[in-house]
Enzyme design. Structure first.
Site, mmCIF file in Angstrom:
data_model
loop_
_atom_site.group_PDB
_atom_site.id
_atom_site.type_symbol
_atom_site.label_atom_id
_atom_site.label_comp_id
_atom_site.label_asym_id
_atom_site.label_seq_id
_atom_site.Cartn_x
_atom_site.Cartn_y
_atom_site.Cartn_z
ATOM 1 N N GLY A 20 0.789 -1.236 0.000
ATOM 2 C CA GLY A 20 0.000 0.000 0.000
ATOM 3 C C GLY A 20 0.818 1.282 0.000
ATOM 4 C CG ASN A 22 1.564 3.245 -5.801
ATOM 5 O OD1 ASN A 22 1.839 4.267 -6.420
ATOM 6 N ND2 ASN A 22 2.216 2.102 -5.979
ATOM 7 C CB ILE A 95 -13.020 -5.323 -11.166
ATOM 8 C CG1 ILE A 95 -11.728 -4.645 -10.689
ATOM 9 C CG2 ILE A 95 -14.237 -4.558 -10.647
ATOM 10 C CD1 ILE A 95 -11.514 -4.618 -9.192
ATOM 11 C CG ASN A 109 -4.766 -1.741 -12.255
ATOM 12 O OD1 ASN A 109 -4.456 -1.784 -11.055
ATOM 13 N ND2 ASN A 109 -4.182 -2.517 -13.155
ATOM 14 C CG HIS A 111 0.344 -3.544 -15.231
ATOM 15 N ND1 HIS A 111 -0.077 -4.667 -14.545
ATOM 16 C CD2 HIS A 111 1.377 -3.941 -16.024
ATOM 17 C CE1 HIS A 111 0.656 -5.701 -14.908
ATOM 18 N NE2 HIS A 111 1.536 -5.290 -15.811
HETATM 19 C C1 GAR Z 1 2.750 -1.389 -7.643
HETATM 20 O O1 GAR Z 1 3.989 -1.349 -8.309
HETATM 21 C C2 GAR Z 1 1.624 -1.577 -8.651
HETATM 22 O O2 GAR Z 1 1.889 -1.031 -9.899
HETATM 23 C C3 GAR Z 1 1.585 -3.085 -8.739
HETATM 24 O O3 GAR Z 1 1.759 -3.535 -7.419
HETATM 25 C C4 GAR Z 1 2.643 -2.615 -6.752
HETATM 26 C C5 GAR Z 1 2.038 -2.301 -5.406
HETATM 27 O O4 GAR Z 1 2.938 -1.563 -4.644
HETATM 28 N N1 GAR Z 1 0.325 -3.522 -9.286
HETATM 29 C C6 GAR Z 1 0.209 -4.645 -9.986
HETATM 30 O O5 GAR Z 1 1.144 -5.404 -10.189
HETATM 31 C C7 GAR Z 1 -1.188 -4.929 -10.516
HETATM 32 N N2 GAR Z 1 -1.148 -5.914 -11.542
HETATM 33 P P1 GAR Z 1 2.449 -0.832 -3.315
HETATM 34 O O6 GAR Z 1 1.586 -1.841 -2.553
HETATM 35 O O7 GAR Z 1 3.716 -0.531 -2.583
HETATM 36 O O8 GAR Z 1 1.671 0.373 -3.719
#
Ligand code: GAR
Length: 197
Positions: A20, A22, A95, A109, A111
């Site tokens: 989390g 982000n 989803i 989203n 990615h």
């Molecule tokens: C992020 O890099 C996001 O882009 C990726 O997971 C990470 C979460 O980081 N999302 C995916 O891979 C979705 N397919 P965080 O929990 O530190 O924000």
């Protein structure tokens, strides 16, 4: 769906399955402004570190099961908190139709790669960066896109690139990608939400 047109404070739900970082970055970015409100954090993982961050940020967070996601449990949280827009920030489940139908063009989203490359089921987090390095790519980056019924296939809103050097490890690439996410995701969220009204 409840639209906060009058007071101009759209309510955004943040969905995350893991750390989390982000989520925390997004909430901090909008803290001092009055444009977007983040009243709800949801996860499919009761042990996700995002719940700790939610406590510190003083935002209620809840967990739903995969089954609960499909049968309307998550949608009832979204309805209860009068959510206008959904942001997936490191969220790993597909989803379900009940939420896609309730939020048409209102789910985005992020990615951690340049879609359509390195997308689809199983392509998330470190798996993406490991594949990028294994394939000796010279660049990677981020993609922010609308969410539809297939993993990573909705219309692309924004991409940003970073260089991948021959000596880079998957962890190095993850760091560069996270830096792009922190820089661009909040401002793109704001642009997309503004464009709805
Ligand atoms: C992020 O890099 C996001 O882009 C990726 O997971 C990470 C979460 O980081 N999302 C995916 O891979 C979705 N397919 P965080 O929990 O530190 O924000």
């Amino acid at each position: 769906m409840h639209l906060n047109i009058i007071n101009n404070m759209e309510k955004i739900a943040l969905l995350a399955s893991g750390s989390g970082s982000n989520v925390e970055n997004i909430v901090h970015y909008f803290k001092s402004g009055n444009e977007l409100e983040f009243p709800l954090i949801l996860s499919n993982n009761p042990d996700a570190y995002v719940h700790e961050r939610a406590k510190k940020l003083n935002i209620p967070s809840f967990t739903f099961s995969k089954k609960g996601f499909e049968n309307g449990e998550a949608l009832s949280f979204l309805t209860k908190y009068q959510i206008d827009f959904i942001v997936l920030a490191g969220f790993l489940l597909k989803i379900p139709e009940n939420i896609l139908d309730a939020y048409p063009n209102r789910i985005i989203n992020i990615h951690p790669a340049l879609l359509p490359k390195y997308g689809g089921k199983g392509m998330y987090g470190s798996h993406v960066h490991e594949s990028v390095v294994a394939n000796r790519e010279t660049e990677s980056g981020i993609t922010i896109h609308y969410v539809n019924e297939n993993y990573d296939e909705g219309n692309i809103i924004f991409q940003a690139k970073c260089e991948v050097l021959p000596a880079d490890s998957p962890e190095n690439v993850a760091e560069k990608v996270h830096a792009l996410e922190y820089k661009y995701f909040p401002e793109i969220i704001l642009k997309v939400v503004r464009s709805l009204y």
